[in-house]
Design a protein around this motif. Sequence first.
Motif, PDB file in Angstrom:
ATOM      1  N   SER A  53       0.822  -1.209   0.000  1.00 14.47           N
ATOM      2  CA  SER A  53       0.000   0.000   0.000  1.00 14.47           C
ATOM      3  C   SER A  53       0.853   1.254   0.000  1.00 14.47           C
ATOM      4  O   SER A  53       2.040   1.237   0.321  1.00 14.47           O
ATOM      5  N   ILE A  54       0.178   2.341  -0.355  1.00 16.14           N
ATOM      6  CA  ILE A  54       0.811   3.649  -0.394  1.00 16.14           C
ATOM      7  C   ILE A  54      -0.194   4.663   0.134  1.00 16.14           C
ATOM      8  O   ILE A  54      -1.376   4.597  -0.166  1.00 16.14           O
ATOM      9  N   GLY A  55       0.288   5.571   0.946  1.00 13.96           N
ATOM     10  CA  GLY A  55      -0.576   6.624   1.470  1.00 13.96           C
ATOM     11  C   GLY A  55      -0.634   6.558   2.980  1.00 13.96           C
ATOM     12  O   GLY A  55      -0.072   5.678   3.590  1.00 13.96           O
ATOM     13  N   PRO A  56      -1.276   7.465   3.616  1.00 11.00           N
ATOM     14  CA  PRO A  56      -1.991   8.590   3.036  1.00 11.00           C
ATOM     15  C   PRO A  56      -1.065   9.693   2.514  1.00 11.00           C
ATOM     16  O   PRO A  56      -1.489  10.535   1.746  1.00 11.00           O
ATOM     17  N   TYR A  57       0.218   9.657   2.903  1.00 14.73           N
ATOM     18  CA  TYR A  57       1.154  10.673   2.454  1.00 14.73           C
ATOM     19  C   TYR A  57       2.361  10.025   1.813  1.00 14.73           C
ATOM     20  O   TYR A  57       2.760   8.921   2.190  1.00 14.73           O
ATOM     21  N   VAL A  58       2.965  10.746   0.864  1.00 17.87           N
ATOM     22  CA  VAL A  58       4.153  10.286   0.158  1.00 17.87           C
ATOM     23  C   VAL A  58       5.176  11.414   0.212  1.00 17.87           C
ATOM     24  O   VAL A  58       4.833  12.575   0.008  1.00 17.87           O
ATOM     25  N   ARG A  59       6.415  11.050   0.495  1.00 21.59           N
ATOM     26  CA  ARG A  59       7.482  12.061   0.526  1.00 21.59           C
ATOM     27  C   ARG A  59       7.855  12.400  -0.917  1.00 21.59           C
ATOM     28  O   ARG A  59       8.181  11.533  -1.715  1.00 21.59           O
ATOM     29  N   TYR A  60       7.790  13.689  -1.231  1.00 20.58           N
ATOM     30  CA  TYR A  60       8.086  14.144  -2.593  1.00 20.58           C
ATOM     31  C   TYR A  60       8.696  15.536  -2.510  1.00 20.58           C
ATOM     32  O   TYR A  60       8.096  16.448  -1.943  1.00 20.58           O
ATOM     33  N   GLY A  61       9.871  15.682  -3.065  1.00 17.35           N
ATOM     34  CA  GLY A  61      10.528  16.993  -3.059  1.00 17.35           C
ATOM     35  C   GLY A  61      10.758  17.551  -1.671  1.00 17.35           C
ATOM     36  O   GLY A  61      10.635  18.754  -1.467  1.00 17.35           O
ATOM     37  N   GLY A  62      11.039  16.700  -0.704  1.00 16.61           N
ATOM     38  CA  GLY A  62      11.310  17.151   0.654  1.00 16.61           C
ATOM     39  C   GLY A  62      10.074  17.445   1.488  1.00 16.61           C
ATOM     40  O   GLY A  62      10.183  17.907   2.610  1.00 16.61           O
ATOM     41  N   ALA A  63       8.896  17.206   0.928  1.00 11.79           N
ATOM     42  CA  ALA A  63       7.648  17.468   1.668  1.00 11.79           C
ATOM     43  C   ALA A  63       6.779  16.213   1.637  1.00 11.79           C
ATOM     44  O   ALA A  63       6.992  15.315   0.823  1.00 11.79           O
ATOM     45  N   LEU A  64       5.825  16.172   2.541  1.00 15.31           N
ATOM     46  CA  LEU A  64       4.851  15.079   2.534  1.00 15.31           C
ATOM     47  C   LEU A  64       3.606  15.555   1.784  1.00 15.31           C
ATOM     48  O   LEU A  64       3.006  16.562   2.163  1.00 15.31           O
ATOM     49  N   LEU A  65       3.253  14.845   0.726  1.00 15.43           N
ATOM     50  CA  LEU A  65       2.068  15.171  -0.062  1.00 15.43           C
ATOM     51  C   LEU A  65       1.028  14.083   0.116  1.00 15.43           C
ATOM     52  O   LEU A  65       1.374  12.903   0.205  1.00 15.43           O
ATOM     53  N   PRO A  66      -0.254  14.443   0.116  1.00 13.28           N
ATOM     54  CA  PRO A  66      -1.284  13.403   0.066  1.00 13.28           C
ATOM     55  C   PRO A  66      -1.065  12.556  -1.193  1.00 13.28           C
ATOM     56  O   PRO A  66      -0.617  13.069  -2.231  1.00 13.28           O
ATOM     57  N   VAL A  67      -1.373  11.285  -1.115  1.00 10.56           N
ATOM     58  CA  VAL A  67      -1.071  10.365  -2.208  1.00 10.56           C
ATOM     59  C   VAL A  67      -1.725  10.808  -3.520  1.00 10.56           C
ATOM     60  O   VAL A  67      -1.115  10.692  -4.587  1.00 10.56           O
ATOM     61  N   ARG A  68      -2.938  11.326  -3.462  1.00  5.96           N
ATOM     62  CA  ARG A  68      -3.576  11.782  -4.707  1.00  5.96           C
ATOM     63  C   ARG A  68      -2.819  12.959  -5.315  1.00  5.96           C
ATOM     64  O   ARG A  68      -2.663  13.038  -6.530  1.00  5.96           O
ATOM     65  N   ASP A  69      -2.322  13.872  -4.479  1.00  6.63           N
ATOM     66  CA  ASP A  69      -1.537  14.998  -4.994  1.00  6.63           C
ATOM     67  C   ASP A  69      -0.226  14.508  -5.602  1.00  6.63           C
ATOM     68  O   ASP A  69       0.217  15.012  -6.635  1.00  6.63           O
ATOM     69  N   TRP A  70       0.393  13.526  -4.967  1.00  8.98           N
ATOM     70  CA  TRP A  70       1.628  12.963  -5.498  1.00  8.98           C
ATOM     71  C   TRP A  70       1.373  12.317  -6.859  1.00  8.98           C
ATOM     72  O   TRP A  70       2.161  12.510  -7.795  1.00  8.98           O
ATOM     73  N   LEU A  71       0.289  11.556  -6.980  1.00  8.44           N
ATOM     74  CA  LEU A  71      -0.039  10.943  -8.265  1.00  8.44           C
ATOM     75  C   LEU A  71      -0.300  12.015  -9.324  1.00  8.44           C
ATOM     76  O   LEU A  71       0.128  11.876 -10.474  1.00  8.44           O
ATOM     77  N   CYS A  72      -0.982  13.087  -8.935  1.00 12.83           N
ATOM     78  CA  CYS A  72      -1.220  14.202  -9.864  1.00 12.83           C
ATOM     79  C   CYS A  72       0.095  14.809 -10.336  1.00 12.83           C
ATOM     80  O   CYS A  72       0.278  15.068 -11.530  1.00 12.83           O
ATOM     81  N   GLU A  73       1.004  15.047  -9.391  1.00 16.18           N
ATOM     82  CA  GLU A  73       2.313  15.614  -9.740  1.00 16.18           C
ATOM     83  C   GLU A  73       3.044  14.706 -10.726  1.00 16.18           C
ATOM     84  O   GLU A  73       3.658  15.175 -11.680  1.00 16.18           O
TER      85      GLU A  73
END
Length: 178
Positions: A53-73
């Motif tokens: 599983s993945i979520g609810p947050y994913v580390r991206y670019g030094g920040a924690l993003l909600p998984v849907r925002d990370w997928l959007c990015e």
Amino acid sequence: MFQQADLFAPIEAAPSLGSLPDLIDRISQVSKRPRYAFMVLNLIYKAAGQGDSIGPYVRYGGALLPVRDWLCEALIPLAQRDGRRRTLIETVHADLVAKGRLPEDHAAAEVMLADEVKARILRSGRTSISRAASDLVRAGLLRRHYKGYRVDHANRGAQREAVYTITPEAKRALGRVH
């Protein structure tokens, strides 16, 4: 953890997945946008790594993003090739001018325009991700639940974020490719 039953029932008596074409066929039975849904599933599979599983947050670019925002990015490059992007840029420009928010400085105006276009792409992207996830749940390839705090809200939302769990069957089919 607050567990909500998913409103999207999996397809009935789905045949077992033996290969990637079987996986794609199953997605195409339930999704109007099977390529997009497959890309979402593949991103979730790769991000989950050895886990499921993945979520609810994913580390991206030094920040924690909600998984849907990370997928959007991750899927923003698709929006940059879309012919509708030029129309979106023109619409955003017209909106900023009409509201008197566009700076006189050309460089600052370009930055503001780019930021607003990206914000609108992310907003619509979250909806697209949710639809794709619902299709994947219906296909029996993904499970979804929500984590977070529930505030006076009987339905979804309310400061909760999605967690996506890839099914063992989907993981096996995708694992044969990678």
